[in-house]
Each structure stands twice: as C-alpha cells, then as structure tokens.
Design a protein around this motif. Sequence first.
Motif, PDB file in Angstrom:
ATOM      1  N   VAL A 178       0.833  -1.198   0.000  1.00 18.63           N
ATOM      2  CA  VAL A 178       0.000   0.000   0.000  1.00 18.63           C
ATOM      3  C   VAL A 178       0.872   1.254   0.000  1.00 18.63           C
ATOM      4  CG1 VAL A 178      -1.820   1.264   1.205  1.00 18.63           C
ATOM      5  CG2 VAL A 178      -1.787  -1.241   1.274  1.00 18.63           C
ATOM      6  N   ASP A 179       0.568   2.165  -0.922  1.00 20.02           N
ATOM      7  CA  ASP A 179       1.182   3.485  -0.955  1.00 20.02           C
ATOM      8  C   ASP A 179       0.227   4.466  -0.284  1.00 20.02           C
ATOM      9  OD1 ASP A 179       1.337   6.275  -2.582  1.00 20.02           O
ATOM     10  OD2 ASP A 179       3.329   5.358  -2.435  1.00 20.02           O
ATOM     11  N   ARG A 180       0.755   5.303   0.600  1.00 25.10           N
ATOM     12  CA  ARG A 180      -0.093   6.206   1.366  1.00 25.10           C
ATOM     13  C   ARG A 180      -0.930   7.118   0.481  1.00 25.10           C
ATOM     14  NH1 ARG A 180       3.665   8.337   3.999  1.00 25.10           N
ATOM     15  NH2 ARG A 180       3.619   7.069   5.893  1.00 25.10           N
ATOM     16  N   GLU A 181      -0.385   7.499  -0.658  1.00 22.17           N
ATOM     17  CA  GLU A 181      -1.094   8.442  -1.538  1.00 22.17           C
ATOM     18  C   GLU A 181      -1.923   7.724  -2.598  1.00 22.17           C
ATOM     19  OE1 GLU A 181      -1.094  11.514  -0.722  1.00 22.17           O
ATOM     20  OE2 GLU A 181       0.432  11.268   0.830  1.00 22.17           O
ATOM     21  N   ARG A 182      -1.372   6.665  -3.190  1.00 23.85           N
ATOM     22  CA  ARG A 182      -2.023   6.037  -4.352  1.00 23.85           C
ATOM     23  C   ARG A 182      -2.821   4.789  -4.019  1.00 23.85           C
ATOM     24  NH1 ARG A 182       2.917   5.007  -8.105  1.00 23.85           N
ATOM     25  NH2 ARG A 182       3.821   4.544  -6.064  1.00 23.85           N
ATOM     26  N   GLY A 183      -2.649   4.243  -2.812  1.00 20.93           N
ATOM     27  CA  GLY A 183      -3.388   3.034  -2.455  1.00 20.93           C
ATOM     28  C   GLY A 183      -2.622   1.767  -2.833  1.00 20.93           C
ATOM     29  N   MET A 184      -3.357   0.768  -3.270  1.00 26.69           N
ATOM     30  CA  MET A 184      -2.774  -0.546  -3.555  1.00 26.69           C
ATOM     31  C   MET A 184      -1.725  -0.489  -4.655  1.00 26.69           C
ATOM     32  SD  MET A 184      -3.089  -3.823  -2.704  1.00 26.69           S
ATOM     33  CE  MET A 184      -4.747  -3.982  -2.030  1.00 26.69           C
TER      34      MET A 184
END
Length: 401
Positions: free
Chosen positions: A21-27
């Motif tokens: 998971v990326d904090r900004e972009r999600g999965m």
Amino acid sequence: MANLLDGHRRIVVKIGSSLLVDRERGMKRTWLESLGEDIARLASEGRQVLVVSSGAIAMGRKLLKMPRGGLRLEENQAAAAVGQIALSRTYSEILGRHGLETGQVLLTIGDTEERRRYLNARATLSTLLDMGAVPVINENDTVATSEIRYGDNDRLAARVATMVEADLLILLSDIDGLYTAPPLEDPTATHIPLVEHITPEIEAMAGAAGSELSRGGMKTKIDAGRIATDSGTAMIITAGQRLYPLSAIERGERATMFLASGTPRSARKRWIAGHLQMNGALVVDEGAVAALTSGKSLLAAGVVSVHGAFSRGDPVLITRPDGSEVARGIVAYDAGDAAKIAGLRSSAVSEALGYEARAAMVHRDDLVLGHVTESIAAEVASLIAEDEEAERARSGAVGAE
C-alpha cells in the motif's frame, strides 16, 4: 548465491504493509500482480504457497481518507474492516487470472496458541492447500485488542508456518536481509547471507524499525526466525520492493537464509514427546498397537477404554491394557465423545456422536511413539484406578436400587 527455493515444497510468504500500500495512491497493484505470477508459477510446479498479508489497516485508512498519525483502537478496527474486503478482492482477482482460488483466513493469537482452536485453524488451512487454493491470512484486526494480539505479521507468519509444517518461511521486507548492524544507522554494517543458529549475538544485530504503515522491524523478524527455525522451518529475509520478488530469490539476489533445526514433522513430534503433560489416557488393543507402530493414525475401533477428563486438543497417553506406553499425542475428541465411540468402526462413529466426525482419534501427524516414564506411568495408573473405582461405585448404587 544459490537458488534458496530449491527443495522447498510448502512455502509461507509474508508481505508487509509498505510493500502493498502506498499512502497516496493506495494498492500497489503492479507489484502484487508480479507476485501473483510468481505464486502461480510455483503452484504449477506442484508447490503449495500460503500468503500472510498485512495491509488491511493501511488500505482502510486510504479508502476512509483517515488522517496521518496514530489511530484509536476502534479507528484501527474500522480501517481493518474496510481494508480487508478490498485486500481480499484484489488477491482473488489477481490469483484468479491464473486459475487459482483464494481463501481468506483471519486469525487471532488465540487461534494459534490455544490447542483446540489451533487444530481447527490447521485443519482449515491444510484442506485449502489440499484443494489447490491459496490461503491468504491476516491477523483479525477488527476484533483483536492491543492486549491480546500478535502486533505484527512476522510472528503470525512464523506461527502459521509451524502450524502447517511448512519447510520455508519468506519474509518480504524493505531490507534485503540481516546486517551486522542497522545499515541506515551504521554505514559499515555488512550483510549476513547465512544464519545457522539464532544466537544472542544475532539477536543483538536487529535494530528497531517500522513506520506508520508497518508495526514490524528486524527485531520481530528475528523473533519470527526463532519460532520458525526451532520448529523445523527454514526462513528467508529479503527485499520485497522489486517486481517478481520470489523469482529474485531463485535468481540468487541478496537475502539472508536462516537454517532450520530439523524437519517440520520431527521438530513437532519432539515437542509432543518432550514438553506435554498428559491429561488422560487411551487404552488400545494389539491391533491398534500394530497400526501405530507401522505409522498409522489411531482409530476409534482400536480403543479399549478412555480415562481422564480431557478436551479435544489436549495431550493424552496411549497405552496397552497392562499400562505400558505405546505413544502419546494430541487427541481429536473430548473425553466424553471419545468414550462414546471407543471400539466403534469408523462408519459408526458419526452416527454415535450425532455429527460428522473426524476419522482418527489421534492423527498420525499429532502422534509420537515413546517410552513411558515412571511419573507418567503412576499418573495414568491413578487415572485408571479412579475411573474403575467410580465405575464400581456406580454399579453398587444401581444394585442397591
């Protein structure tokens, strides 16, 4: 470096939140798709793969637009409830493209530490593997509390690996293995490719780590390594950020291998033989003795009598009528049900109990042949004497009526 996956047939792969998971972009879908291809290839080779996946809370935070920083317990649980659905759906879609079914399994610490629940969880995971599905496992963050939880999926993955008798645990991390010191803090730290035994010196090399999205660190990975290797499961720590991370291990890219102390089954049986206090006894006939010594499970038909007050999942002694020990193991029935089916053929067991029952009273995987000690012999003799005295008292009461 050699292909560290060679010879391993049942593999547990642990994935941290920051990999998924990326904090900004999600999965991080592209990365997960590459891992799905790796898993599908291993499955096509006849290997069994289980995934212990973090990411539910991190994904839920993103979907619910929660602010950065710490969350209250109930906010973490709400995030997990939303994120787990998204996570499971993504795994199902990605593995489904390769013809693989996905089974979601949520565990709490009690499911692996309490024997009865442990047996149920193990049976579920083993059945999923036998059916060709890929179990995707996570801690049940929606109900776990800070007082009763694993707190990280490294240790959970190690418990799962020992539960299913995996021969390899892979921790995909943000670092490519163990170093003599935390490399971000000490530029002179050197990589350690092989750990034969986890010693106090090895433990001292682990530094604290973790982030808002990850509760783990190298210390928890060493803790996981001790759990796994002591039970006969080898462990690899390697960098997971690269695409096709399992293929990277096969190509010999940098990793740390922790050697197991023995095979999973022999380690488990040593544990059964040496560290359990017997809660009861099953007296068996000579036909059962012959079956057990040839490596078979104990069926109800071979049980002559049942002694003690035990529950399913408790350790019991298996003896001849003269009290000499044949084996010991983990029983699959409560004492009351065991007594009801003692001596019955397998075809009659379910009818006698009124529910669909397990075939074995003690499965061969939960059983070890042994030699009785004087203390256990005295304990079992006392159990049998107490049961016989109680039976005489009941018979006397009936006669008086």
